[in-house]
Every structure is written in structure tokens, then in C-alpha cells.
Design a protein around this motif. Structure first.
Motif: not given
Length: 76
Positions: A13-23, A54-58
């Protein structure tokens, strides 16, 4: 014969920041604009559902699996 047992996550698991979701949102919006310009509304629905998944699974952490090696073989 003894068995060897251990626990490990199903995936790294890799933590995803706000930039990842924005992209991902920007990419989806661009694809939706292309689909609308081609009047492909089924693709628009598919893209919206895909982005939601994608957002839910991330955000989901991996399950912890039990592993065992014994005389019968490997078991998960």
C-alpha cells in the motif's frame, strides 16, 4: 515436520496525497470531454463509475493474509 507460518499484506500500500486524486480527476474530466464531443454517453457513464471506483479502492488498505508452508505445500 513443522510448518512455517507468517502474515503479510496482500499488496504493498502506498499513501496517496491530494495531488494523486487531482490528477486522476483531471484525466477523467479530459476523457469525459472527449467522449461528450463524440456523443459517446455510455463512455461518459463508464468513466464516472470508473473514477469513483479508483478513488474508493485507492483509499482501501490491503487485507492481511495468513501464509503457511508445511508438508502438504503452500497455503494462503
Amino acid at each position: 515436520m513443522e510448518s512455517i507460518e507468517w502474515k503479510a499484506p496482500a499488496f504493498k500500500y502506498r499513501e496517496k496525497g491530494p495531488g494523486w486524486y487531482l490528477m486522476t480527476a483531471i484525466a477523467t474530466i479530459i476523457l469525459i470531454a472527449l467522449a461528450v464531443s463524440q456523443k459517446n454517453f455510455f463512455l461518459v457513464v463508464f468513466l464516472i463509475v470508473s473514477e469513483a471506483m479508483i478513488i474508493l479502492w485507492a483509499k482501501k488498505a490491503p487485507p492481511i493474509l495468513n501464509f503457511r508452508i508445511d508438508e502438504k505445500g503452500v497455503a494462503i
